[in-house]
Design a protein around this motif. Structure first.
Motif, short mmCIF file in Angstrom:
data_model
loop_
_atom_site.label_atom_id
_atom_site.label_comp_id
_atom_site.label_asym_id
_atom_site.label_seq_id
_atom_site.Cartn_x
_atom_site.Cartn_y
_atom_site.Cartn_z
N SER A 99 -46.49 18.09 19.23
CA SER A 99 -45.32 17.40 19.76
C SER A 99 -45.73 16.35 20.77
O SER A 99 -44.89 15.65 21.33
N GLU A 137 -51.07 29.43 17.99
CA GLU A 137 -50.39 28.90 19.16
C GLU A 137 -51.37 28.79 20.33
O GLU A 137 -51.17 29.36 21.39
N THR A 188 -50.69 22.04 25.77
CA THR A 188 -50.22 23.42 25.66
C THR A 188 -49.09 23.61 24.67
O THR A 188 -48.84 24.73 24.22
N GLN A 189 -48.39 22.55 24.31
CA GLN A 189 -47.26 22.67 23.39
C GLN A 189 -47.63 22.35 21.95
O GLN A 189 -46.77 22.18 21.10
N THR A 190 -48.92 22.32 21.68
CA THR A 190 -49.42 21.99 20.35
C THR A 190 -49.95 23.24 19.66
O THR A 190 -50.55 24.10 20.30
#
Length: 399
Positions: free
Chosen positions: A58, A143, A198-200
């Motif tokens: 993202s 994640e 961290t959102q990948t």
């Protein structure tokens, strides 16, 4: 009509069964449309740069052609074979589209393009998380984020990138050498500074994910045809477009065109200044006792290494040259020994891989309805760093 005998029709035909094509087809099927997905090979077999990295991001909003890239290119690059800032310029030179691609690497052009990319990919990771579960492939997603790493004391560069990401609400974590070692305990201490996105998430087999999406699409009532597409033509008798293969013809209300954008756009009079970002990778047997936990982008080494189902994948930077120019493994050969200095891996698994992604000069994709041809939609030129499921409106055509 599907063939000359049955007269069958479809609402939508999607040409090209990579991650974008399969996702567009499934999104259209979710809206209740009858959809046919067509490619010369099975879904996921020719998915180019998505196949290389498998990163569900993202936060991949920074275009490849940033100011630092242009300033690093030597004047000899168009005529020699020189790796510089992760770009390899082939001996045959680079196309006009490639020159325009490099010319867009101006400071004033960064934020407008980052804003556009953020608008396109903001929902991608959320959709992938939903779809990968629906497709019974949840075991493939990790994640763990992905790590951008510097060997030098590049705290300023890392903080500047972190600040830009923060402007768009994208979280990241600045790491020093000790924090990197805690995050990746099995790699050698090669990096001084890191920026963890961290959102990948990432997947261990991009091709398997595309195939799982294709099965999900077929299970929802979509059709898949493996055919070599000869042409798409308007058919006034049915008020629709038809796609043609050898001895086969099908009508549809609208079409999304993915592969061969030069052929499609040129046929209908659209002048699209395409460049081709060619890339290479190779996989190597992992050391189970020294495993890599997430993709790592070695910024100064201009390569990415990521754990895949078959082993450690090492990808080179970008080669700007003709789409069909002879392969040059110079970058890949140069970065594999450097990668071995970070993570332990064994001998190669299989042969080196090469793919080519059509790219627009500003690194933004062309997505939306063709302005002079009702029912024909274009969707190509998506940035290689991230995959974006679904089809979104907002076509930009050069004058």
């Amino acid at each position: 009509m599907s063939d000359n005998a049955t007269g069958e029709q479809s609402d939508v035909i999607v040409l090209g069964a990579g991650i974008v094509g399969v996702s567009a087809a499934y999104a259209a099927r979710q809206r209740g449309l009858s959809v046919i997905l067509v490619d010369r090979r099975e879904p996921g077999s020719e998915d180019l740069l998505w196949q290389r990295r498998g990163i569900l991001s993202s936060g991949s909003i920074l275009p490849l052609n940033a100011p630092s890239l242009w300033s690093a290119l030597p004047a000899t690059c168009p005529t020699g074979t020189r790796r510089c800032a992760g770009i390899l310029c082939g001996r045959s030179g680079i196309s006009t589209g490639s020159v325009r691609f490099l010319a867009n690497a101006a400071p004033s052009r960064i934020k407008p393009r980052a804003t556009a990319l953020h608008g396109l990919i903001g929902a991608s990771l959320k959709l992938h998380r939903e779809w990968i579960v629906k497709a019974d492939a949840a075991q493939r997603i990790r994640e763990t984020g992905w790590l951008k790493a510097w060997r030098s004391d590049a705290v300023g560069a890392a903080k500047a990138e972190q600040a830009l990401l923060a402007e768009y609400g994208i979280a990241s974590q600045l790491l020093d050498r000790q924090a990197i070692s805690a995050l990746e305990p099995n790699i050698l201490p090669a990096y001084k500074v890191g920026l963890l996105h961290t959102q990948t998430a990432s997947v261990d087999s991009p091709g398997a994910v595309v195939k799982a999406y294709a099965r999900m699409f077929a299970g929802s009532g979509g059709g898949i045809h493996q055919s070599d597409i000869k042409a798409i033509v308007p058919d006034a008798s049915v008020g629709a477009w038809c796609w043609l293969t050898a001895g086969f013809r099908r009508a549809m209300s609208w079409s999304r065109w993915g592969p061969g954008p030069r052929m499609c756009c040129g046929r209908f009079g659209y002048r699209v200044p395409l460049a081709f970002e060619r890339g290479y990778h190779r996989e190597f047997k992992p050391n189970p006792a020294r495993s890599l936990l997430r993709p790592i982008h070695d910024t100064e080494g201009s390569f990415l290494m990521t754990p895949m189902e078959q082993g450690i994948r090492v990808t080179s930077g970008v080669e700007l040259t003709g789409r069909d120019a002879p392969s040059s493994f110079a970058q890949l050969d140069a970065v594999v020994p450097v990668a071995r200095g970070v993570v332990e891996f064994g001998e190669a698994v299989g042969e080196p891989w090469r793919g080519a992604r059509p790219t627009l000069p500003d690194s933004l994709p062309m997505i939306g309805p063709a302005p002079r041809h009702s029912g024909l939609w274009l969707a190509f030129g998506n940035q290689p760093s991230a995959s974006r499921p679904g089809l979104r409106r907002g076509l930009r055509l050069p004058p």
